[in-house]
Design a protein around this motif. Structure first.
Motif, PDB file in Angstrom:
ATOM      1  N   ARG A 176      58.932 -47.087 -25.164  1.00 44.64           N
ATOM      2  CA  ARG A 176      58.139 -48.235 -24.767  1.00 44.64           C
ATOM      3  C   ARG A 176      56.842 -47.746 -24.119  1.00 44.64           C
ATOM      4  O   ARG A 176      56.839 -46.753 -23.410  1.00 44.64           O
ATOM      5  CB  ARG A 176      58.917 -49.106 -23.778  1.00 44.64           C
ATOM      6  CG  ARG A 176      58.128 -50.315 -23.313  1.00 44.64           C
ATOM      7  CD  ARG A 176      58.860 -51.043 -22.231  1.00 44.64           C
ATOM      8  NE  ARG A 176      60.029 -51.763 -22.722  1.00 44.64           N
ATOM      9  CZ  ARG A 176      59.961 -52.931 -23.366  1.00 44.64           C
ATOM     10  NH1 ARG A 176      58.815 -53.512 -23.598  1.00 44.64           N
ATOM     11  NH2 ARG A 176      61.059 -53.531 -23.778  1.00 44.64           N
ATOM     12  N   CYS A 177      55.759 -48.477 -24.430  1.00 44.44           N
ATOM     13  CA  CYS A 177      54.473 -48.161 -23.822  1.00 44.44           C
ATOM     14  C   CYS A 177      54.252 -49.098 -22.643  1.00 44.44           C
ATOM     15  O   CYS A 177      54.322 -50.321 -22.800  1.00 44.44           O
ATOM     16  CB  CYS A 177      53.351 -48.330 -24.847  1.00 44.44           C
ATOM     17  SG  CYS A 177      51.719 -48.108 -24.124  1.00 44.44           S
ATOM     18  N   HIS A 178      54.022 -48.510 -21.475  1.00 45.38           N
ATOM     19  CA  HIS A 178      53.819 -49.339 -20.280  1.00 45.38           C
ATOM     20  C   HIS A 178      52.435 -49.967 -20.261  1.00 45.38           C
ATOM     21  O   HIS A 178      52.181 -50.901 -19.511  1.00 45.38           O
ATOM     22  CB  HIS A 178      54.031 -48.503 -19.014  1.00 45.38           C
ATOM     23  CG  HIS A 178      55.476 -48.146 -18.800  1.00 45.38           C
ATOM     24  ND1 HIS A 178      55.930 -47.459 -17.706  1.00 45.38           N
ATOM     25  CD2 HIS A 178      56.573 -48.381 -19.550  1.00 45.38           C
ATOM     26  CE1 HIS A 178      57.243 -47.293 -17.788  1.00 45.38           C
ATOM     27  NE2 HIS A 178      57.649 -47.824 -18.901  1.00 45.38           N
ATOM     28  N   GLU A 179      51.528 -49.451 -21.063  1.00 44.94           N
ATOM     29  CA  GLU A 179      50.149 -49.958 -21.044  1.00 44.94           C
ATOM     30  C   GLU A 179      50.001 -51.222 -21.874  1.00 44.94           C
ATOM     31  O   GLU A 179      49.520 -52.232 -21.403  1.00 44.94           O
ATOM     32  CB  GLU A 179      49.182 -48.887 -21.566  1.00 44.94           C
ATOM     33  CG  GLU A 179      49.115 -47.639 -20.707  1.00 44.94           C
ATOM     34  CD  GLU A 179      48.676 -47.947 -19.260  1.00 44.94           C
ATOM     35  OE1 GLU A 179      47.780 -48.796 -19.092  1.00 44.94           O
ATOM     36  OE2 GLU A 179      49.227 -47.344 -18.329  1.00 44.94           O
ATOM     37  N   CYS A 180      50.434 -51.167 -23.142  1.00 36.69           N
ATOM     38  CA  CYS A 180      50.187 -52.311 -24.033  1.00 36.69           C
ATOM     39  C   CYS A 180      51.468 -53.055 -24.388  1.00 36.69           C
ATOM     40  O   CYS A 180      51.431 -54.066 -25.074  1.00 36.69           O
ATOM     41  CB  CYS A 180      49.474 -51.848 -25.311  1.00 36.69           C
ATOM     42  SG  CYS A 180      50.499 -50.833 -26.379  1.00 36.69           S
ATOM     43  N   GLY A 181      52.635 -52.553 -23.947  1.00 43.54           N
ATOM     44  CA  GLY A 181      53.884 -53.265 -24.203  1.00 43.54           C
ATOM     45  C   GLY A 181      54.517 -52.950 -25.539  1.00 43.54           C
ATOM     46  O   GLY A 181      55.540 -53.518 -25.897  1.00 43.54           O
TER      47      GLY A 181
ATOM     48  N   LEU B  44      53.059 -40.211 -27.915  1.00 44.53           N
ATOM     49  CA  LEU B  44      51.926 -41.102 -27.714  1.00 44.53           C
ATOM     50  C   LEU B  44      52.147 -42.443 -28.405  1.00 44.53           C
ATOM     51  O   LEU B  44      52.780 -42.525 -29.458  1.00 44.53           O
ATOM     52  CB  LEU B  44      50.642 -40.449 -28.241  1.00 44.53           C
ATOM     53  CG  LEU B  44      50.236 -39.149 -27.532  1.00 44.53           C
ATOM     54  CD1 LEU B  44      49.040 -38.528 -28.221  1.00 44.53           C
ATOM     55  CD2 LEU B  44      49.961 -39.376 -26.058  1.00 44.53           C
ATOM     56  N   CYS B  45      51.620 -43.475 -27.787  1.00 48.57           N
ATOM     57  CA  CYS B  45      51.742 -44.831 -28.317  1.00 48.57           C
ATOM     58  C   CYS B  45      50.896 -44.976 -29.585  1.00 48.57           C
ATOM     59  O   CYS B  45      49.715 -44.624 -29.581  1.00 48.57           O
ATOM     60  CB  CYS B  45      51.269 -45.815 -27.253  1.00 48.57           C
ATOM     61  SG  CYS B  45      51.180 -47.507 -27.835  1.00 48.57           S
ATOM     62  N   PRO B  46      51.489 -45.484 -30.676  1.00 46.02           N
ATOM     63  CA  PRO B  46      50.710 -45.649 -31.917  1.00 46.02           C
ATOM     64  C   PRO B  46      49.670 -46.758 -31.810  1.00 46.02           C
ATOM     65  O   PRO B  46      48.783 -46.846 -32.651  1.00 46.02           O
ATOM     66  CB  PRO B  46      51.784 -45.994 -32.958  1.00 46.02           C
ATOM     67  CG  PRO B  46      52.920 -46.533 -32.171  1.00 46.02           C
ATOM     68  CD  PRO B  46      52.882 -45.877 -30.817  1.00 46.02           C
ATOM     69  N   GLN B  47      49.784 -47.609 -30.783  1.00 52.06           N
ATOM     70  CA  GLN B  47      48.824 -48.717 -30.653  1.00 52.06           C
ATOM     71  C   GLN B  47      47.626 -48.352 -29.789  1.00 52.06           C
ATOM     72  O   GLN B  47      46.484 -48.584 -30.163  1.00 52.06           O
ATOM     73  CB  GLN B  47      49.521 -49.947 -30.063  1.00 52.06           C
ATOM     74  CG  GLN B  47      49.897 -50.951 -31.145  1.00 52.06           C
ATOM     75  CD  GLN B  47      50.560 -52.181 -30.549  1.00 52.06           C
ATOM     76  OE1 GLN B  47      50.258 -52.580 -29.435  1.00 52.06           O
ATOM     77  NE2 GLN B  47      51.469 -52.769 -31.288  1.00 52.06           N
ATOM     78  N   CYS B  48      47.887 -47.765 -28.598  1.00 49.93           N
ATOM     79  CA  CYS B  48      46.773 -47.503 -27.695  1.00 49.93           C
ATOM     80  C   CYS B  48      46.566 -46.014 -27.423  1.00 49.93           C
ATOM     81  O   CYS B  48      45.576 -45.636 -26.806  1.00 49.93           O
ATOM     82  CB  CYS B  48      46.956 -48.263 -26.380  1.00 49.93           C
ATOM     83  SG  CYS B  48      48.340 -47.676 -25.406  1.00 49.93           S
ATOM     84  N   GLY B  49      47.495 -45.158 -27.871  1.00 51.06           N
ATOM     85  CA  GLY B  49      47.302 -43.721 -27.739  1.00 51.06           C
ATOM     86  C   GLY B  49      47.673 -43.137 -26.389  1.00 51.06           C
ATOM     87  O   GLY B  49      47.480 -41.949 -26.151  1.00 51.06           O
TER      88      GLY B  49
HETATM   89 ZN   LIG Z   1      50.354 -48.585 -25.868  1.00 50.52          ZN
END
Ligand SMILES: [Zn+2]
Length: 83
Positions: free
Chosen positions: A35-40, A4-9
């Motif tokens: 890499r997170c495709h949602e928040c970059g 999971l992305c530490p920024q947006c989950g």
């Molecule tokens: Zn993210």
């Protein structure tokens, strides 16, 4: 195993190693680039399901490659200096 992305989950995806330094990190530590495709967001997360045997063979290949490069460099220096 889902990371999971530490920024947006949201779910992150494996990211390719961009340069030699990142390849070394990937090979010699258990961290993998994601890499997170949602928040970059892009960063390193420990991959605890890494297959050790495959990693060992990759490590050996990299070590052999580095050794070959060093030997060739030394040979070139030797040839230049003894002229
Ligand atoms: Zn993210």
């Amino acid at each position: 195993m889902v990371k999971l992305c530490p920024q947006c989950g949201l779910h992150v995806h494996r990211s390719r190693a961009k340069n030699f330094r990142e390849k070394l990190i990937r090979l010699f530590t258990r961290y993998k680039a994601y890499r997170c495709h949602e928040c970059g967001w892009r960063g390193w997360i420990v991959d605890d399901v890494s297959r050790r045997f495959v990693d060992r063979r990759k490590q050996l290949r990299v070590i052999l490659g580095v050794l070959t490069t060093v030997m060739l460099a030394l040979l070139v220096i030797y040839v230049i200096r003894t002229r």
